[in-house]
Design an enzyme around this catalytic site. Sequence first.
Site, PDB file in Angstrom:
ATOM      1  N   ALA A 176     -36.677  24.527  13.741  1.00 45.90           N
ATOM      2  CA  ALA A 176     -35.666  23.609  14.272  1.00 45.90           C
ATOM      3  C   ALA A 176     -36.300  22.330  14.794  1.00 45.90           C
ATOM      4  O   ALA A 176     -35.838  21.740  15.766  1.00 45.90           O
ATOM      5  CB  ALA A 176     -34.876  24.297  15.390  1.00 45.90           C
TER       6      ALA A 176
ATOM      7  N   GLY B 169     -32.802  26.478  11.478  1.00 48.20           N
ATOM      8  CA  GLY B 169     -31.744  26.118  12.416  1.00 48.20           C
ATOM      9  C   GLY B 169     -30.632  25.304  11.817  1.00 48.20           C
ATOM     10  O   GLY B 169     -29.551  25.200  12.408  1.00 48.20           O
TER      11      GLY B 169
ATOM     12  N   GLU C 229     -42.579  23.435  -5.818  1.00 54.84           N
ATOM     13  CA  GLU C 229     -41.649  22.438  -5.294  1.00 54.84           C
ATOM     14  C   GLU C 229     -41.240  21.476  -6.402  1.00 54.84           C
ATOM     15  O   GLU C 229     -42.004  21.214  -7.346  1.00 54.84           O
ATOM     16  CB  GLU C 229     -42.292  21.675  -4.131  1.00 54.84           C
ATOM     17  CG  GLU C 229     -42.591  22.533  -2.918  1.00 54.84           C
ATOM     18  CD  GLU C 229     -41.351  23.145  -2.304  1.00 54.84           C
ATOM     19  OE1 GLU C 229     -40.282  22.502  -2.352  1.00 54.84           O
ATOM     20  OE2 GLU C 229     -41.434  24.277  -1.785  1.00 54.84           O
TER      21      GLU C 229
ATOM     22  N   HIS D  79      11.197  22.845  32.707  1.00 52.37           N
ATOM     23  CA  HIS D  79      10.977  21.458  32.298  1.00 52.37           C
ATOM     24  C   HIS D  79      10.174  20.679  33.337  1.00 52.37           C
ATOM     25  O   HIS D  79      10.424  20.784  34.536  1.00 52.37           O
ATOM     26  CB  HIS D  79      12.306  20.700  32.118  1.00 52.37           C
ATOM     27  CG  HIS D  79      13.481  21.547  31.782  1.00 52.37           C
ATOM     28  ND1 HIS D  79      13.842  21.823  30.490  1.00 52.37           N
ATOM     29  CD2 HIS D  79      14.378  22.187  32.578  1.00 52.37           C
ATOM     30  CE1 HIS D  79      14.917  22.592  30.491  1.00 52.37           C
ATOM     31  NE2 HIS D  79      15.260  22.835  31.747  1.00 52.37           N
TER      32      HIS D  79
ATOM     33  N   TYR E 287       4.922  20.727  37.742  1.00 49.46           N
ATOM     34  CA  TYR E 287       3.526  21.079  37.969  1.00 49.46           C
ATOM     35  C   TYR E 287       3.485  22.196  38.991  1.00 49.46           C
ATOM     36  O   TYR E 287       3.983  22.047  40.119  1.00 49.46           O
ATOM     37  CB  TYR E 287       2.707  19.891  38.478  1.00 49.46           C
ATOM     38  CG  TYR E 287       1.309  20.319  38.882  1.00 49.46           C
ATOM     39  CD1 TYR E 287       0.388  20.734  37.931  1.00 49.46           C
ATOM     40  CD2 TYR E 287       0.935  20.360  40.226  1.00 49.46           C
ATOM     41  CE1 TYR E 287      -0.870  21.170  38.290  1.00 49.46           C
ATOM     42  CE2 TYR E 287      -0.330  20.788  40.601  1.00 49.46           C
ATOM     43  CZ  TYR E 287      -1.229  21.195  39.628  1.00 49.46           C
ATOM     44  OH  TYR E 287      -2.470  21.632  39.990  1.00 49.46           O
TER      45      TYR E 287
END
Length: 456
Positions: A12, A104, A154, A363, A366
Site C-alpha cells: 500500500a 491495497g 512483464e 408534521h 423537533y
Amino acid sequence: MSTSPLSVVILAAGKGTRMYSDLPKVLHPLAGKPMVQHVIDSALTLGARQVHLVYGHGGDLLKAHLSGQPLNWVLQAQQLGTGHAMQQAAPDFSDDEDILMLYGDVPLISAATLQRLIAAKPQGGIGLLTVKLDDPSGYGRIVRHHDRVVGIVEHKDASEAQRRINEINTGILVANGVDLKRWLARLDNNNAQGEFYITDIIAMAHQEGRQIAAVHPERLSEVEGVNNRLQLSALERAYQQQQAQRLLLAGVMLTDPARFDLRGELVHGRDVVIDTNVIIEGKVTLGNRVHIGSGCVLKDCQIADDSVISPYTVIEGARLAQACTVGPFARLRPGACLDAEAHVGNFVEMKKAHLGRGSKAGHLSYLGDAEIGAGVNIGAGTITCNYDGANKHQTVIGDDVFVGSDSQLVAPVTVGRGATIAAGTTVTKNVGDGELVLSRVKQVQLSGWERPVKKK
C-alpha cells in the site's frame, strides 16, 4: 494442501497520482470504507496471525485512518517495485509460515478465492492467482511449458510471442516464508523498468524444481486494481451488483437492483421491499415485511416487523418497534426510539427521544432529549426547546397527552398524564395530570382597521 500458519503482506505504498487527490489511493472509499480496509478484512477472515502493511506515501494519514487495526507497519521509503516492497517486510517472516501477498488497491479479492489459492499451494512451491483476458496489454504474462507455469514476464520485457499470451499475473501469490526470503534475497533490477519484480521468484522456484499452482478467481472484479477514479467507480458498481444479487436471492425485493447501495451490513427478515435509490450504511436490521421507500438513507438502525418508511427519510442510530410509520422527509437521529405503532411524519426530526406506543408526531416538529409516553399527539410545529446555550435538558411527556400545534416546551419540563396543551402555548413550568395549559396572548380584534398603503 498447506497446513502452515499464515501471515499476509498488503502492499500500500503507492501515491496514486492518477487519483488527483491529497488522500492516499488505498484510503479512497469503496462501499463506504477505504479500499485497503476491504483487503485487511479479507486477510483477517483467513485467520492471518499477522498482517504486514507496506506503506510509503501518506503514511501519517494511513496510520490515522487505520489506527484500530492489528497491523505491523512496514515502511518502503522508495518505491522500487513489488519485489523491493516484499524485501522490506521479509525480516518479519517466520520460516514455518505461509506468506500471502495482497494489494491495497485491489479491494474486491474474496476470502473464498484466497482460501482456494492457499489450499492449492504445493509443498515448497508457490500458489499463484492468474486470470485470462481478451486484451492482456500491459500485464505480466504467465509463461508455461507443457502446461506447467515456469515464469512470468512483464509486458515491457516480453517478446512478441509472449505478448500473445492471454493468461496474466494478478500479482497475488502465496509461498512459504523460508523459501520466499531466499528468493527475495536473489532479486535484481536488471529489467526495462529498473525495478525489483516479485514475479522473478516464479522462475527461481521453477529452476529449483518447485511446483507453481495457478488458480483463477471466481470473478474478474476480484483482481481488478484501482489507479483512477473511473476504475474505482466501476468496482463500486461491480460490488453493489454482487450485493444486490445476493439480497435478491435471499428474498429481499429490490425494486431496481442497479439503484441500491449497501455500504455496510444488512440483516433482514422475510418479504422486505426496498425501493429505488436507497442507501444502507453501517449495520442495519430490517424485520419481516418492512417497506423502505425511495431515496431513504438508513445507518446503524433497527426497524422491526411491518414498519413502513416513506420516501426520503434519513434514519441513523435509531430503533423502531413493530408497525411504525415514518416519513416522508423525516429524520431520526442517534438515540431516537419508537415503540410499536408510533408515527413520525414529514419534516419531523427526533434526537435522543423516545416516542411511546401509538404516539404520533405528524408534521414539522423537533423532538430532542424527550421522553414521550403512549397515545400522545404531538401537533404540527411543536418544538422541545432542549438547549439553553450551554447544556441539554430533558422534556418528559406522560401518556395520552395532547400537544396542540405551534407549541414550545422549554426544558427541563414535565407534562403529566392526560394533560392538554393548547395550540400556540409556550410551556415553561411543569404541568400536572389532566391539566389544560395555555399561554396565548389575548386575541384583539379592531373593526375598521385598514392596511397601510405603499407610498408612490
